[in-house]
Design an enzyme around this catalytic site. Structure first.
Site, short mmCIF file in Angstrom:
data_model
loop_
_atom_site.label_atom_id
_atom_site.label_comp_id
_atom_site.label_asym_id
_atom_site.label_seq_id
_atom_site.Cartn_x
_atom_site.Cartn_y
_atom_site.Cartn_z
N TYR A 92 -41.90 105.85 7.99
CA TYR A 92 -40.56 105.85 8.66
C TYR A 92 -39.91 104.55 7.90
O TYR A 92 -40.28 103.26 8.14
CB TYR A 92 -40.45 106.10 10.02
CG TYR A 92 -39.33 106.27 10.65
CD1 TYR A 92 -38.87 107.28 10.67
CD2 TYR A 92 -38.45 105.18 11.35
CE1 TYR A 92 -37.60 107.89 11.26
CE2 TYR A 92 -37.29 105.58 11.87
CZ TYR A 92 -36.86 106.90 12.03
OH TYR A 92 -35.84 107.47 12.46
N GLN A 184 -44.81 108.73 9.29
CA GLN A 184 -43.99 109.71 8.77
C GLN A 184 -44.48 110.34 7.44
O GLN A 184 -44.49 111.77 7.17
CB GLN A 184 -42.58 108.89 8.43
CG GLN A 184 -41.66 109.99 7.68
CD GLN A 184 -40.33 109.36 7.44
OE1 GLN A 184 -39.36 109.59 8.26
NE2 GLN A 184 -40.21 108.95 6.47
N ASP A 269 -52.90 103.98 19.70
CA ASP A 269 -51.79 104.08 18.97
C ASP A 269 -50.53 104.54 19.69
O ASP A 269 -50.52 105.45 20.53
CB ASP A 269 -51.85 105.16 17.91
CG ASP A 269 -50.63 105.15 16.71
OD1 ASP A 269 -49.52 104.57 17.12
OD2 ASP A 269 -50.77 105.88 15.71
N HIS A 305 -51.45 101.80 15.48
CA HIS A 305 -51.01 102.57 14.45
C HIS A 305 -51.41 101.98 12.85
O HIS A 305 -50.87 102.77 12.19
CB HIS A 305 -49.30 102.35 14.48
CG HIS A 305 -48.69 103.55 13.76
ND1 HIS A 305 -48.86 104.83 13.78
CD2 HIS A 305 -47.60 103.65 12.79
CE1 HIS A 305 -48.25 105.67 13.43
NE2 HIS A 305 -47.52 104.85 12.57
#
Length: 328
Positions: A92, A184, A269, A305
């Site tokens: 992203y 993403q 996450d 993450h």
């Protein structure tokens, strides 16, 4: 950070009902068919990358609406015969960067196509003019009141056409095409796997864009919080937003995938909560009869993450080499 989601044994069984519009498949068939008159028109221009072992090409191809989308295409300098190609989608807000930045798969001996992300990469502003749609900051609510106008309709279409662009190059073996990405990029890879029927593998890492109904209620981290903020301000549109997102849920599209897959998940996450990743993994290939032996998820209990980071890259390299060997 701490583990905040379901316990691992519950995650392994987590198969939520996914809200799916009745015309989902028709929507995507029509979307992709509408792009066919544009052709792919991929061009590959050699660029100097300062590297002795990799050749790099600046790629332009026709994405959604015929809009030019850019990418880097890397090839190992020493090669014999057509190569498997790994198409990589980005996280992203990320663009393709400089030619030398993302080259893992070319270093491993594959062709490697890195697709820039419209509106997020420096070379690919979203070509759609301003429409007056209301939106929150970021990309997740752009056009979210209408699936026809939603940002990810254009981006997922770009992703499908990037596969065709990568296969365009004569150094590539089209029958050995892989999609991958992180966050993403992982969600986009799942969408591509659900929309392109003849991939040889899909490798999504800590994927975003999955199981929106849970993601938007379990985390207040960016980017999912963009949806929360939007419906907080525009309360009357909550059902409309949910309906639009149901056309683009990576977990739903993953049900239609038929390629072997290797996921990764971080149990701490907060950006892409583990239950949203497992929703996609546990539903992956359900409509195509993907064998459980062709599905694997690598779990990183104490990671956020970043997932498995470079350790997981080692896992992916070994897994993909074995898959490609078995597909010969």
């Amino acid at each position: 950070m701490a583990q905040f989601d379901l316990p691992l044994d519950e995650l392994e069984r987590y198969r939520p009902d996914l809200p799916e519009p009745a015309d989902l498949d028709a929507f995507w068939r029509r979307t992709l068919a509408e792009q066919e008159p544009f052709g792919i028109d991929a061009t590959f221009t050699p660029v100097h990358n300062g590297l002795a072992t990799i050749d790099t090409f600046d790629v332009t191809f026709a994405g959604y609406g015929g809009h030019p989308v850019r990418g880097w295409f890397h090839l190992p300098v020493t090669r014999t015969g057509p190569l498997p190609v790994v198409v990589e989608y980005l996280g992203y807000g990320s663009g393709r960067g400089a030619p030398h930045e993302k080259r893992l798969w070319a270093d491993a001996g594959y062709a490697h196509f890195v697709m820039d992300t419209r509106g997020q990469g420096a070379d690919t502003p979203d070509p759609d003019p301003a429409t007056g749609d209301i939106a929150a900051a970021g990309f997740l609510t752009r056009g979210v009141l209408d699936p026809e106008r939603y940002f990810y309709r254009r981006l997922y279409t770009d992703a499908v056409r990037a596969v065709a662009a990568a296969r365009w190059h004569p150094a590539v073996d089209p029958a050995r095409t892989v999609v991958t990405g992180t966050s993403q990029g992982g969600g986009i890879a799942l969408a591509a796997a659900g929309l392109v029927p003849d991939l040889v593998a899909c490798l999504p890492d800590v994927p975003f864009l999955c199981h929106f109904p849970r993601a938007t209620t379990i985390t207040d981290a960016i980017p999912y919080v963009e949806v929360t903020k939007f419906v907080k301000l525009h309360r009357a549109h909550a059902a409309t937003v949910a309906r639009t997102l149901s056309y683009f849920d990576g977990a739903t599209l993953a049900r239609r995938a038929n390629a072997p897959t290797l996921f990764s998940v971080g149990l701490m996450d907060h950006i892409c909560p583990p239950s949203t990743v497992y929703a996609a993994f546990n539903h992956y290939g359900a409509e195509r009869g993907v064998d459980q032996a062709d599905k694997r998820i690598e779990v990183y209990p104490f990671n956020d993450h970043e997932g498995g980071g470079p350790d997981h890259e080692v896992v992916k390299l070994a897994w993909l080499a074995k898959r490609l060997e078995s597909s010969m």
